[in-house]
Scaffold this motif. Structure first.
Motif, PDB file in Angstrom:
ATOM      1  N   SER A 124      61.523  13.205 -12.583  1.00  0.00           N
ATOM      2  CA  SER A 124      61.933  12.796 -11.238  1.00  0.00           C
ATOM      3  C   SER A 124      61.871  13.945 -10.240  1.00  0.00           C
ATOM      4  O   SER A 124      61.619  13.728  -9.050  1.00  0.00           O
ATOM      5  CB  SER A 124      63.366  12.241 -11.261  1.00  0.00           C
ATOM      6  OG  SER A 124      63.459  11.118 -12.098  1.00  0.00           O
ATOM      7  N   VAL A 125      62.114  15.167 -10.716  1.00  0.00           N
ATOM      8  CA  VAL A 125      62.102  16.325  -9.824  1.00  0.00           C
ATOM      9  C   VAL A 125      60.989  17.316 -10.159  1.00  0.00           C
ATOM     10  O   VAL A 125      60.736  18.244  -9.389  1.00  0.00           O
ATOM     11  CB  VAL A 125      63.466  17.048  -9.850  1.00  0.00           C
ATOM     12  CG1 VAL A 125      64.548  16.152  -9.274  1.00  0.00           C
ATOM     13  CG2 VAL A 125      63.851  17.504 -11.253  1.00  0.00           C
ATOM     14  N   ASP A 126      60.330  17.116 -11.280  1.00  0.00           N
ATOM     15  CA  ASP A 126      59.273  18.026 -11.722  1.00  0.00           C
ATOM     16  C   ASP A 126      58.109  17.218 -12.280  1.00  0.00           C
ATOM     17  O   ASP A 126      57.809  17.280 -13.470  1.00  0.00           O
ATOM     18  CB  ASP A 126      59.841  18.977 -12.784  1.00  0.00           C
ATOM     19  CG  ASP A 126      58.861  20.079 -13.175  1.00  0.00           C
ATOM     20  OD1 ASP A 126      57.835  20.231 -12.485  1.00  0.00           O
ATOM     21  OD2 ASP A 126      59.132  20.775 -14.177  1.00  0.00           O
ATOM     22  N   PRO A 127      57.440  16.436 -11.425  1.00  0.00           N
ATOM     23  CA  PRO A 127      56.382  15.540 -11.911  1.00  0.00           C
ATOM     24  C   PRO A 127      55.243  16.299 -12.582  1.00  0.00           C
ATOM     25  O   PRO A 127      54.654  17.205 -12.004  1.00  0.00           O
ATOM     26  CB  PRO A 127      55.910  14.831 -10.632  1.00  0.00           C
ATOM     27  CG  PRO A 127      56.356  15.697  -9.498  1.00  0.00           C
ATOM     28  CD  PRO A 127      57.613  16.355  -9.961  1.00  0.00           C
ATOM     29  N   GLY A 128      54.996  15.945 -13.838  1.00  0.00           N
ATOM     30  CA  GLY A 128      53.934  16.595 -14.590  1.00  0.00           C
ATOM     31  C   GLY A 128      54.223  18.034 -14.966  1.00  0.00           C
ATOM     32  O   GLY A 128      53.358  18.730 -15.487  1.00  0.00           O
ATOM     33  N   GLY A 129      55.438  18.502 -14.679  1.00  0.00           N
ATOM     34  CA  GLY A 129      55.808  19.876 -15.022  1.00  0.00           C
ATOM     35  C   GLY A 129      55.256  20.930 -14.088  1.00  0.00           C
ATOM     36  O   GLY A 129      55.252  22.121 -14.407  1.00  0.00           O
ATOM     37  N   ILE A 130      54.838  20.530 -12.880  1.00  0.00           N
ATOM     38  CA  ILE A 130      54.216  21.487 -11.952  1.00  0.00           C
ATOM     39  C   ILE A 130      55.180  22.583 -11.536  1.00  0.00           C
ATOM     40  O   ILE A 130      54.805  23.752 -11.429  1.00  0.00           O
ATOM     41  CB  ILE A 130      53.633  20.755 -10.723  1.00  0.00           C
ATOM     42  CG1 ILE A 130      52.877  21.757  -9.840  1.00  0.00           C
ATOM     43  CG2 ILE A 130      54.712  20.023  -9.934  1.00  0.00           C
ATOM     44  CD1 ILE A 130      52.099  21.106  -8.719  1.00  0.00           C
ATOM     45  N   VAL A 131      56.440  22.230 -11.307  1.00  0.00           N
ATOM     46  CA  VAL A 131      57.408  23.246 -10.885  1.00  0.00           C
ATOM     47  C   VAL A 131      57.687  24.212 -12.028  1.00  0.00           C
ATOM     48  O   VAL A 131      57.742  25.436 -11.834  1.00  0.00           O
ATOM     49  CB  VAL A 131      58.712  22.597 -10.389  1.00  0.00           C
ATOM     50  CG1 VAL A 131      59.689  23.662  -9.911  1.00  0.00           C
ATOM     51  CG2 VAL A 131      58.445  21.603  -9.260  1.00  0.00           C
ATOM     52  N   THR A 132      57.842  23.695 -13.223  1.00  0.00           N
ATOM     53  CA  THR A 132      58.091  24.544 -14.387  1.00  0.00           C
ATOM     54  C   THR A 132      56.950  25.524 -14.618  1.00  0.00           C
ATOM     55  O   THR A 132      57.180  26.685 -14.960  1.00  0.00           O
ATOM     56  CB  THR A 132      58.304  23.671 -15.636  1.00  0.00           C
ATOM     57  OG1 THR A 132      59.547  22.963 -15.483  1.00  0.00           O
ATOM     58  CG2 THR A 132      58.352  24.494 -16.909  1.00  0.00           C
ATOM     59  N   ARG A 133      55.711  25.070 -14.417  1.00  0.00           N
ATOM     60  CA  ARG A 133      54.566  25.967 -14.604  1.00  0.00           C
ATOM     61  C   ARG A 133      54.561  27.096 -13.575  1.00  0.00           C
ATOM     62  O   ARG A 133      54.244  28.243 -13.899  1.00  0.00           O
ATOM     63  CB  ARG A 133      53.251  25.184 -14.518  1.00  0.00           C
ATOM     64  CG  ARG A 133      52.983  24.299 -15.720  1.00  0.00           C
ATOM     65  CD  ARG A 133      51.528  23.865 -15.782  1.00  0.00           C
ATOM     66  NE  ARG A 133      51.135  23.100 -14.605  1.00  0.00           N
ATOM     67  CZ  ARG A 133      51.302  21.788 -14.470  1.00  0.00           C
ATOM     68  NH1 ARG A 133      51.884  21.096 -15.452  1.00  0.00           N
ATOM     69  NH2 ARG A 133      50.901  21.149 -13.390  1.00  0.00           N
TER      70      ARG A 133
END
Length: 325
Positions: A124-133
């Motif tokens: 919901s807040v990190d679609p596809g893990g883009i922010v984590t990457r």
């Protein structure tokens, strides 16, 4: 110490002004438009408790101009973070900490969480893990924002109430970096306690936001009306109890009960929630960070949340109709 406030609106501007006024922190703000131009021309003005100060700050239009920092304070709305994460890269040196002063469930929630859910993404807040990457959770420091402020005109922050920014490492440790940040904020005039269980505090704030924000957007009522009307208050309370069950399944402990949390919100008075303000101004609304994430986590821990699901569907439809989602 170099601190950059990325997205220096009301809360970021409040923090930047008081840190800059103290004088022993190198403060940079990344902003845009008339607000940026005003800060570049005449500094940043803070009006608080009957006092007014104007302080010079380094105000820039891009992270590239700012360069690497010791701390990057992110005060964006949660839905802006996936798009902004790439822009933030020039701010990140090898040891840069990202202070996540964003409402709702953060992208780093399951970092250092332990157990079966360790490292799980919150779509919901990190679609596809883009922010984590782009913003590795190992850099994150949690920050719960309690003050209220607004940009009354370009370059001017009106501080209404509150002076506390609660901090916490995802791991619960009291690290040198969080200790240094807390000391800098305290020296600037804020309360900045360090909590070993920052997720508990995330949920206490989210507890009200997940219910009052979407209900107010649907009814266009201020907070006092939502709480004073038996029907709206009943819906909010049902949503909060559902959210509490989700949080407790994830190991969160609530220090107060639901009625005391509602009573605390009632003390704020005739306040327009941020979601209602965004709706009225035609801006994207924080639906997914404040409520969509709760429903996502409910699925994860297999807790039925029928009231939350109903309100989520309705507020998403309302936002789409207004061009705000």
């Amino acid at each position: 110490m170099r601190i950059c406030v990325f997205g220096a609106g009301a809360i970021g501007g409040l923090m930047a002004a008081k840190l800059a006024a103290k004088g022993d922190v190198e403060v940079t703000v990344v902003a845009r438009g008339p607000h940026l131009e005003a800060m570049q021309a005449q500094g940043l003005t803070l009006r608080s408790e009957g006092n007014e100060i104007t302080v010079p700050v380094r105000a820039v239009a891009s992270a590239k101009e700012a360069g690497p920092q010791d701390y990057v304070v992110v005060t964006l709305k949660a839905h802006s973070l996936p798009g902004a994460a790439e822009q933030m890269q020039p701010l990140l040196g090898p040891e840069t900490a990202i202070v996540s002063a964003v409402n709702g469930i953060p992208w780093w929630y399951f970092f250092s969480f332990g157990g079966a859910h360790e490292g799980r993404l919150v779509e919901s807040v990190d679609p596809g893990g883009i922010v984590t990457r782009l913003l590795p959770p190992s850099r994150a420091i949690g920050c719960i924002v309690y003050p209220a402020a607004e940009v009354s005109e370009p370059g001017v922050i009106e501080h209404t109430y509150g002076d506390r920014f609660t901090l916490g490492e995802p791991s619960g440790e009291r690290t040198p970096r969080i200790q240094a940040l807390s000391e800098a904020l305290i020296a600037a005039g804020f309360k900045a306690p360090i909590r070993p269980k920052i997720r508990d505090e995330i949920w206490v704030k989210l507890w009200g936001n997940m219910a009052f924000n979407p209900i107010s957007a649907l009814t266009t009522a201020t907070l006092d009306v939502v709480i004073g009307d038996a029907g709206q208050r009943g819906v909010a309370r049902a949503m909060m109890l559902e959210g509490q069950e989700v949080a407790q399944k994830l190991g969160v402990r609530f220090a107060i009960d639901v009625d005391k949390r509602i009573a605390g919100a009632a003390e704020v008075g005739a306040h327009k929630t941020s979601m209602l303000q965004d709706l009225e101004r035609g801006r994207p609304m924080e639906i997914d960070a404040l409520l969509g994430s709760v429903v996502e986590l409910a699925e994860l821990v297999e807790v039925p949340v029928p009231t939350c699901r109903t309100v989520l569907a309705l507020v998403r439809a309302r936002a789409r109709a207004a061009g705000c989602y």
